[in-house]
Design a protein around this motif. Sequence first.
Motif, PDB file in Angstrom:
ATOM      1  N   GLY A   4      50.320  10.149 131.164  1.00  0.00           N
ATOM      2  CA  GLY A   4      51.442   9.963 132.085  1.00  0.00           C
ATOM      3  C   GLY A   4      51.229  10.688 133.395  1.00  0.00           C
ATOM      4  N   GLY A   5      50.256  11.599 133.422  1.00  0.00           N
ATOM      5  CA  GLY A   5      49.957  12.285 134.674  1.00  0.00           C
ATOM      6  C   GLY A   5      49.141  11.385 135.598  1.00  0.00           C
ATOM      7  N   GLN A   6      48.939  11.852 136.798  1.00  0.00           N
ATOM      8  CA  GLN A   6      48.204  11.034 137.764  1.00  0.00           C
ATOM      9  C   GLN A   6      47.217  11.898 138.539  1.00  0.00           C
ATOM     10  OE1 GLN A   6      50.334   9.168 141.193  1.00  0.00           O
ATOM     11  NE2 GLN A   6      49.730   7.243 140.231  1.00  0.00           N
ATOM     12  N   LEU A   7      46.018  11.388 138.707  1.00  0.00           N
ATOM     13  CA  LEU A   7      45.040  12.036 139.580  1.00  0.00           C
ATOM     14  C   LEU A   7      44.943  11.227 140.866  1.00  0.00           C
ATOM     15  CD1 LEU A   7      42.028  12.780 137.177  1.00  0.00           C
ATOM     16  CD2 LEU A   7      43.821  14.362 137.935  1.00  0.00           C
ATOM     17  N   VAL A   8      44.846  11.910 141.983  1.00  0.00           N
ATOM     18  CA  VAL A   8      44.713  11.229 143.271  1.00  0.00           C
ATOM     19  C   VAL A   8      43.359  11.602 143.863  1.00  0.00           C
ATOM     20  CG1 VAL A   8      45.677  10.919 145.577  1.00  0.00           C
ATOM     21  CG2 VAL A   8      47.195  11.343 143.629  1.00  0.00           C
ATOM     22  N   VAL A   9      42.588  10.576 144.214  1.00  0.00           N
ATOM     23  CA  VAL A   9      41.307  10.822 144.881  1.00  0.00           C
ATOM     24  C   VAL A   9      41.444  10.293 146.304  1.00  0.00           C
ATOM     25  CG1 VAL A   9      38.813  10.492 144.780  1.00  0.00           C
ATOM     26  CG2 VAL A   9      40.163  10.440 142.672  1.00  0.00           C
ATOM     27  N   ARG A  10      41.491  11.197 147.258  1.00  0.00           N
ATOM     28  CA  ARG A  10      41.735  10.813 148.651  1.00  0.00           C
ATOM     29  C   ARG A  10      40.599   9.961 149.202  1.00  0.00           C
ATOM     30  NH1 ARG A  10      46.926  11.511 148.669  1.00  0.00           N
ATOM     31  NH2 ARG A  10      47.572  13.597 148.093  1.00  0.00           N
ATOM     32  N   GLY A  11      40.992   8.914 149.928  1.00  0.00           N
ATOM     33  CA  GLY A  11      40.003   8.136 150.669  1.00  0.00           C
ATOM     34  C   GLY A  11      39.185   7.148 149.855  1.00  0.00           C
ATOM     35  N   LYS A  12      39.530   6.986 148.572  1.00  0.00           N
ATOM     36  CA  LYS A  12      38.737   6.069 147.749  1.00  0.00           C
ATOM     37  C   LYS A  12      39.535   4.813 147.372  1.00  0.00           C
ATOM     38  CE  LYS A  12      34.988   8.453 147.721  1.00  0.00           C
ATOM     39  NZ  LYS A  12      33.813   7.933 148.471  1.00  0.00           N
ATOM     40  N   GLY A  13      40.597   4.551 148.113  1.00  0.00           N
ATOM     41  CA  GLY A  13      41.346   3.320 147.890  1.00  0.00           C
ATOM     42  C   GLY A  13      40.757   2.192 148.725  1.00  0.00           C
ATOM     43  N   VAL A  14      41.628   1.291 149.205  1.00  0.00           N
ATOM     44  CA  VAL A  14      41.154   0.162 150.010  1.00  0.00           C
ATOM     45  C   VAL A  14      40.447   0.709 151.252  1.00  0.00           C
ATOM     46  CG1 VAL A  14      41.867  -1.866 151.330  1.00  0.00           C
ATOM     47  CG2 VAL A  14      43.029  -1.300 149.189  1.00  0.00           C
ATOM     48  N   LYS A  59      32.264   9.459 140.001  1.00  0.00           N
ATOM     49  CA  LYS A  59      32.418  10.432 138.921  1.00  0.00           C
ATOM     50  C   LYS A  59      33.667  11.257 139.226  1.00  0.00           C
ATOM     51  CE  LYS A  59      27.715  10.741 137.300  1.00  0.00           C
ATOM     52  NZ  LYS A  59      26.455  11.484 137.313  1.00  0.00           N
ATOM     53  N   ILE A  60      34.597  11.210 138.306  1.00  0.00           N
ATOM     54  CA  ILE A  60      35.886  11.868 138.513  1.00  0.00           C
ATOM     55  C   ILE A  60      35.990  13.079 137.587  1.00  0.00           C
ATOM     56  CG2 ILE A  60      38.404  11.580 138.372  1.00  0.00           C
ATOM     57  CD1 ILE A  60      37.191   9.813 140.484  1.00  0.00           C
ATOM     58  N   ARG A  61      36.388  14.193 138.153  1.00  0.00           N
ATOM     59  CA  ARG A  61      36.578  15.392 137.324  1.00  0.00           C
ATOM     60  C   ARG A  61      38.043  15.457 136.885  1.00  0.00           C
ATOM     61  NH1 ARG A  61      33.870  19.871 136.319  1.00  0.00           N
ATOM     62  NH2 ARG A  61      32.290  19.367 137.862  1.00  0.00           N
ATOM     63  N   ALA A  62      38.257  15.247 135.585  1.00  0.00           N
ATOM     64  CA  ALA A  62      39.615  15.398 135.047  1.00  0.00           C
ATOM     65  C   ALA A  62      39.809  16.871 134.697  1.00  0.00           C
ATOM     66  CB  ALA A  62      39.786  14.526 133.811  1.00  0.00           C
ATOM     67  N   PRO A  63      40.858  17.509 135.193  1.00  0.00           N
ATOM     68  CA  PRO A  63      41.026  18.935 134.948  1.00  0.00           C
ATOM     69  C   PRO A  63      41.416  19.210 133.491  1.00  0.00           C
ATOM     70  CG  PRO A  63      42.948  18.052 136.052  1.00  0.00           C
ATOM     71  CD  PRO A  63      41.955  16.930 135.969  1.00  0.00           C
ATOM     72  N   PRO A  64      41.144  20.401 132.996  1.00  0.00           N
ATOM     73  CA  PRO A  64      41.574  20.728 131.632  1.00  0.00           C
ATOM     74  C   PRO A  64      43.095  20.654 131.531  1.00  0.00           C
ATOM     75  CG  PRO A  64      40.178  22.461 132.559  1.00  0.00           C
ATOM     76  CD  PRO A  64      40.464  21.515 133.658  1.00  0.00           C
ATOM     77  N   GLY A  65      43.572  20.238 130.382  1.00  0.00           N
ATOM     78  CA  GLY A  65      45.022  20.207 130.161  1.00  0.00           C
ATOM     79  C   GLY A  65      45.700  18.983 130.739  1.00  0.00           C
ATOM     80  N   LEU A  76      40.088  19.617 127.399  1.00  0.00           N
ATOM     81  CA  LEU A  76      39.051  20.549 127.872  1.00  0.00           C
ATOM     82  C   LEU A  76      38.603  20.280 129.303  1.00  0.00           C
ATOM     83  CD1 LEU A  76      36.863  20.424 124.634  1.00  0.00           C
ATOM     84  CD2 LEU A  76      38.656  22.071 125.209  1.00  0.00           C
ATOM     85  N   GLY A  77      38.996  19.102 129.838  1.00  0.00           N
ATOM     86  CA  GLY A  77      38.483  18.705 131.147  1.00  0.00           C
ATOM     87  C   GLY A  77      37.165  17.977 130.962  1.00  0.00           C
ATOM     88  N   ALA A  78      36.848  17.084 131.880  1.00  0.00           N
ATOM     89  CA  ALA A  78      35.618  16.311 131.745  1.00  0.00           C
ATOM     90  C   ALA A  78      35.303  15.621 133.054  1.00  0.00           C
ATOM     91  CB  ALA A  78      35.777  15.269 130.637  1.00  0.00           C
ATOM     92  N   VAL A  79      34.058  15.263 133.214  1.00  0.00           N
ATOM     93  CA  VAL A  79      33.685  14.396 134.340  1.00  0.00           C
ATOM     94  C   VAL A  79      33.483  13.005 133.760  1.00  0.00           C
ATOM     95  CG1 VAL A  79      31.951  13.927 136.095  1.00  0.00           C
ATOM     96  CG2 VAL A  79      32.627  16.289 135.600  1.00  0.00           C
ATOM     97  N   VAL A  80      34.284  12.047 134.230  1.00  0.00           N
ATOM     98  CA  VAL A  80      34.243  10.698 133.636  1.00  0.00           C
ATOM     99  C   VAL A  80      33.934   9.662 134.721  1.00  0.00           C
ATOM    100  CG1 VAL A  80      35.785  11.212 131.711  1.00  0.00           C
ATOM    101  CG2 VAL A  80      36.740  10.502 133.897  1.00  0.00           C
ATOM    102  N   PRO A  81      33.213   8.601 134.352  1.00  0.00           N
ATOM    103  CA  PRO A  81      32.887   7.573 135.345  1.00  0.00           C
ATOM    104  C   PRO A  81      34.050   6.597 135.551  1.00  0.00           C
ATOM    105  CG  PRO A  81      31.857   7.054 133.254  1.00  0.00           C
ATOM    106  CD  PRO A  81      32.599   8.336 133.048  1.00  0.00           C
ATOM    107  N   VAL A  82      34.240   6.182 136.795  1.00  0.00           N
ATOM    108  CA  VAL A  82      35.251   5.167 137.117  1.00  0.00           C
ATOM    109  C   VAL A  82      34.574   4.107 137.983  1.00  0.00           C
ATOM    110  CG1 VAL A  82      37.352   4.712 138.442  1.00  0.00           C
ATOM    111  CG2 VAL A  82      37.218   6.736 136.998  1.00  0.00           C
ATOM    112  N   VAL A  83      34.642   2.850 137.536  1.00  0.00           N
ATOM    113  CA  VAL A  83      34.012   1.764 138.293  1.00  0.00           C
ATOM    114  C   VAL A  83      35.043   1.142 139.227  1.00  0.00           C
ATOM    115  CG1 VAL A  83      32.749  -0.411 138.142  1.00  0.00           C
ATOM    116  CG2 VAL A  83      32.449   1.335 136.367  1.00  0.00           C
ATOM    117  N   LEU A  84      34.724   1.096 140.519  1.00  0.00           N
ATOM    118  CA  LEU A  84      35.629   0.563 141.533  1.00  0.00           C
ATOM    119  C   LEU A  84      35.437  -0.952 141.689  1.00  0.00           C
ATOM    120  CD1 LEU A  84      35.342   3.358 144.253  1.00  0.00           C
ATOM    121  CD2 LEU A  84      37.039   3.095 142.440  1.00  0.00           C
TER     122      LEU A  84
END
Lengths: 321, 102
Positions: A266-276, A256-262, A241-249
């Motif tokens: 094995g899939g991957q979400l990329v959040v730009r600029g939130k790495g090192v 807060k990450i928005r996982a899309p519905p469906g 259904l999709g959801a907003v889920v917390p991710v602790v760095l």
Amino acid sequence: MPWRRGLQFKDYYETLGVPRDASADQIKKAFRRLARKYHPDVSKEPNAELRMKEINEANAVLSDPEKRAAYDALGSGHAAGEEFRPPPDWDAGFEFSGPGFGGADAGDFSDFFAELFGRMGRASHASGRGARMRGEDHHARILLDVEDAWRGSQQRITLRVPKVDDQGRVTLETRTLDVQIPAGVREGQLIRLAGQGSPATEQGPAGDLYLEVHFKPHPRFRIDGRDLVMELPLAPWEAALGAVVPVVLPDGKTLKIRAPPGAQAGGQLVVRGKGVPGDPPGDLMLNLRVVLPPADTPRARELYESMARELNFDPRAAAGG
Amino acid sequence: MPEQPVLIGAPLDDACLTLEQLCSACAVTPEWVCSHVLEGRLHSPGDRPSQWRFGSGELTRVRQIRRLEIAFDAEPELAALVADVLEELDRLRAQLRRISPG
């Protein structure tokens, strides 16, 4: 000359697996065979890195006619690993003119090597490169916690480095350095400490020390270049259904990450600029994993049975199963 | 025991080492580097050697190629090819780590 207690004899012939009367060609072939077998980048052997150091050291002695002759003069009655004391003036009559005890990898050699061949240091430095007055540069690896890439850290580093004494003899000295590592370092990055390599043998500046950054394994995080890779577990309904889920760095902050519905496992979400952190910062790569709730209560079983009845779903249909 | 000073580590940027610093760090001569750049075994860092600047990647590659040349008496082209393969291996391992769970 004072000798070092606990010095262990090293059988370089045994290390390379050649007889004591091996020809130069046999030694070269044995070294190359073992260098290929234990190359740290490709070897599957346990302790490949340690074995490679031993092989390099054995080759440094046996491939150099002068060092080999001096080593042979010690006699063959010693067993590898036994406590060893070089006879007085054991190297009298040998002129060491080849490459000496120096170079970026010299700190990898053993105390046994330093004890035997340390005297060569000054001569080789003086004769090696006339124009070169600077001390040798050195390289070492440093292991950081993943969190250190966000907050920076102070590291105590212990190194074994060759040191030339007043008599021109080279010994391996243990040095301890406290180093401030800034935030934003990434896997494989080099950090330079100017003037912390070998001192110059004549007038001139000391060499530099290069630290190569690596990160310790972490149960949740992995650093890949500038990117932070981690797993994002989702409940089946969050994935569907999709959801907003917390991710602790690693710095403790929560995104807060928005996982899309469906979303699929094995899939991957990329959040730009939130790495090192850095300029530019890396990306956050979230590997999706769908976690099924256990069917361990009557109500849970009922829900699964309801889905089975009411959803016309065959997970193997796409595979033709 | 007196407290020793804390040294400040300077991360190498993408292009900050001069030719002389690279040579010192890798125990090679400027001629060796020039030859490898001209023949394409090292990435060209610019037009004139006096303006060349190298980063972490080049330093690691130079040390790798030099080690191969010495250990195996390897032809420079062969050593560069092996370095290419090892770099590709690193890249693929990193890619594998990205997609593999855990």
